[in-house]
Design a protein around this motif. Structure first.
Motif, short mmCIF file in Angstrom:
data_model
loop_
_atom_site.label_atom_id
_atom_site.label_comp_id
_atom_site.label_asym_id
_atom_site.label_seq_id
_atom_site.Cartn_x
_atom_site.Cartn_y
_atom_site.Cartn_z
N ALA A 402 0.83 -1.21 0.00
CA ALA A 402 0.00 0.00 0.00
C ALA A 402 0.85 1.25 0.00
CB ALA A 402 -0.93 -0.01 1.23
N ARG A 403 1.96 1.22 0.70
CA ARG A 403 2.84 2.38 0.73
C ARG A 403 3.49 2.61 -0.63
NH1 ARG A 403 7.91 3.83 4.74
NH2 ARG A 403 8.51 5.72 3.61
N HIS A 404 3.96 1.55 -1.23
CA HIS A 404 4.57 1.69 -2.54
C HIS A 404 3.57 2.27 -3.55
CE1 HIS A 404 8.20 -0.02 -1.16
NE2 HIS A 404 7.85 -1.32 -1.22
N ARG A 405 2.32 1.83 -3.50
CA ARG A 405 1.30 2.34 -4.41
C ARG A 405 1.05 3.83 -4.16
NH1 ARG A 405 -2.42 -0.69 -6.99
NH2 ARG A 405 -4.15 0.58 -6.19
N PHE A 406 1.06 4.21 -2.85
CA PHE A 406 0.84 5.61 -2.52
C PHE A 406 2.02 6.46 -2.97
CE2 PHE A 406 1.07 9.07 0.76
CZ PHE A 406 0.02 9.81 0.25
N GLU A 407 3.24 5.95 -2.78
CA GLU A 407 4.42 6.69 -3.21
C GLU A 407 4.45 6.87 -4.72
OE1 GLU A 407 7.52 4.29 -1.56
OE2 GLU A 407 7.73 5.55 0.21
N ALA A 408 3.95 5.83 -5.42
CA ALA A 408 3.94 5.91 -6.89
C ALA A 408 2.81 6.79 -7.41
CB ALA A 408 3.81 4.51 -7.48
N GLY A 409 1.91 7.19 -6.54
CA GLY A 409 0.82 8.06 -6.93
C GLY A 409 -0.32 7.37 -7.65
N VAL A 410 -0.39 6.04 -7.53
CA VAL A 410 -1.46 5.32 -8.21
C VAL A 410 -2.67 5.12 -7.30
CG1 VAL A 410 0.16 4.12 -9.73
CG2 VAL A 410 -0.48 3.10 -7.54
#
Length: 457
Positions: A402-410
């Motif tokens: 979830a953090r990676h998705r948030f960091e990627a802006g998706v």
């Protein structure tokens, strides 16, 4: 037991540090220990569980009272033994006598003076008495021995009870400490995620709503930390009270919450071992033997008793040489009528035996019940730990994704917040499962009468 984490079904059992779960993000420093309320005493003690049990057993008033009861029963045993031993007394006395000879003889004797004396005489010597045969005294002595055994077993029961209180309080303190450590890690994680949301907003990737959500989550984690710190403070205070420490003494636990060594014996084997180890059953066994001896002592009152007495000394008139004197006698006493004393004492001893037998049945049933419950809870808790470990692993991976998705802006940070909540629940469940596992192991040791020996070694 608590220092080295063990494995259940191949999975390490420990409270994870959340800072290591998101290695792809920013590396955060270890959080300092939370400040606690000011103590009224500057003294700090570091305690393992074994040290806590030893401290309680050394200082608890009930343990001291049981030692006094043992000493008193020893005095009773020695008093009963003294009745079987010879008694020797030294004696010395002098007399000045004057007699009316006519009154003493009941008649006037021609040629004899009507009075004799006054004259002085003295006697010095030893007098001894010993029971050659008295079955009642012998059985009373045997009963006093069993009464002392009963007092010792009762003392062990008190020690087991005190140890159970200390173990339970120590485990609660360990659980509270683990909750504080997990909450500290979650607060640091929430702070990092809040900073990330703020940066995302500044860069135009995130929104103000994302920042507000992360701030709300941060405050929620801080509130959980405050609650965990309060629970730890009260748990440590309860432990200090159980150990009879000075109020305000700071306690540092040197053990950690980890899985204990698991027993491999089945119910029947454990139950049979418990019958030989439980101090409550040892108390009842000694009481029954004492009651049996008291019944035989009462029956012995119907038997003849044989007593030997003797005296040896020197007797003489004043100003005249003394003469060595002695006397030896053997007496036989045969009871003919005791006024119901014997039958009353026999009935009382038989009633005590019946009470003990009924109490033994109840204790045996209780021991079996406690073992069954403890083994069932132990088995369930071990499986709960396995499930909780897997849940922590999965929720950690979900949070990372979830953090990676948030960091990627998706995506927004709703997924991150939900993952944080799920990880918090998984951590709490893991800590609770470990606590129940350790408490169930303690309950099983208590049921088998080996709590002190298992935890205090």
């Amino acid at each position: 037991m608590f220092r080295t984490p063990s494995r259940i079904a191949g999975t390490p059992v420990r409270v994870p540090l959340l800072l290591t779960l998101l290695s792809a993000g920013v590396a955060w420093p270890q959080a300092p220990a939370p400040s606690s309320a000011p103590a009224t005493s500057s003294r700090t003690v570091q305690l393992t569980l074994a040290q806590a049990i030893k401290t309680a057993l050394d200082q608890n008033p009930r343990v001291h009272q049981s030692l006094l009861a043992i000493a008193e029963s020893g005095d009773d045993r020695r008093s009963a033994a003294a009745a079987l031993m010879p008694s020797v007394a030294a004696q010395a006395f002098g007399q000045r006598n004057k007699y009316n000879l006519n009154a003493q003889m009941g008649m006037t004797v021609p040629g004899f003076p009507p009075e004799v004396g006054p004259y002085n005489w003295s006697h010095m010597g030893l007098e001894a008495q010993v029971s050659l045969f008295d079955l009642s005294l012998w059985k009373k002595w045997r009963a006093s021995q069993h009464a002392e055994d009963s007092a010792r077993a009762q003392g062990r029961a008190v020690r087991e009870e005190i140890a159970a209180i200390v173990v339970g309080q120590y485990l609660r303190a360990l659980r509270a400490t683990a909750s504080v450590q997990a909450s500290e890690s979650r607060v640091e994680l929430a702070e990092a995620l809040a900073k990330l949301a703020e940066n995302q907003q500044k860069q135009g990737v995130g929104t103000k709503l994302d920042t507000l959500r992360s701030q709300v989550q941060l405050q929620a984690e801080r509130q959980r930390l405050i609650q965990a710190q309060t629970q730890r403070t009260t748990a440590l205070a309860g432990l200090g009270r159980a150990l009879d420490l000075e109020p305000g003494t700071r306690i540092e636990l040197t053990d950690s919450l980890a899985a204990p060594a698991m027993p491999i014996a089945g119910f029947q084997e454990t139950f049979q071992a418990s019958l030989a180890q439980r101090p409550e059953l040892a108390v009842l066994d000694a009481r029954e033997k004492a009651a049996s001896n008291m019944r035989e002592a009462a029956q012995g009152l119907r038997l003849p008793t044989l007593v030997a007495t003797g005296s040896y000394g020197s007797t003489g008139l004043q100003s005249l040489p003394s003469t060595t004197t002695y006397q030896i006698s053997v007496g036989l006493k045969v009871p003919l009528f005791t006024g119901g004393l014997v039958s009353a004492q026999i009935a009382r001893a038989q009633s005590e035996q019946s009470r003990v037998q009924e109490a033994r049945r109840e204790v045996r049933a209780q021991v079996g019940f406690e073992i069954q419950v403890a083994q069932a809870e132990l088995d369930a808790a071990s499986h709960e730990v396995e499930v909780a470990n897997l849940a922590v692993t999965l929720s950690t991976e979900a949070l990372s994704q979830a953090r990676h998705r948030f960091e990627a802006g998706v995506s927004n940070n709703i997924e991150v917040i939900n993952a944080q909540d799920e990880l918090a629940k998984a951590n709490d469940n893991q800590i609770s499962a470990l606590y129940r596992l350790n408490q169930s192991r303690a309950d099983l040791a208590r049921a088998t009468g080996q709590l002190e020996s298992f935890f205090a070694r």
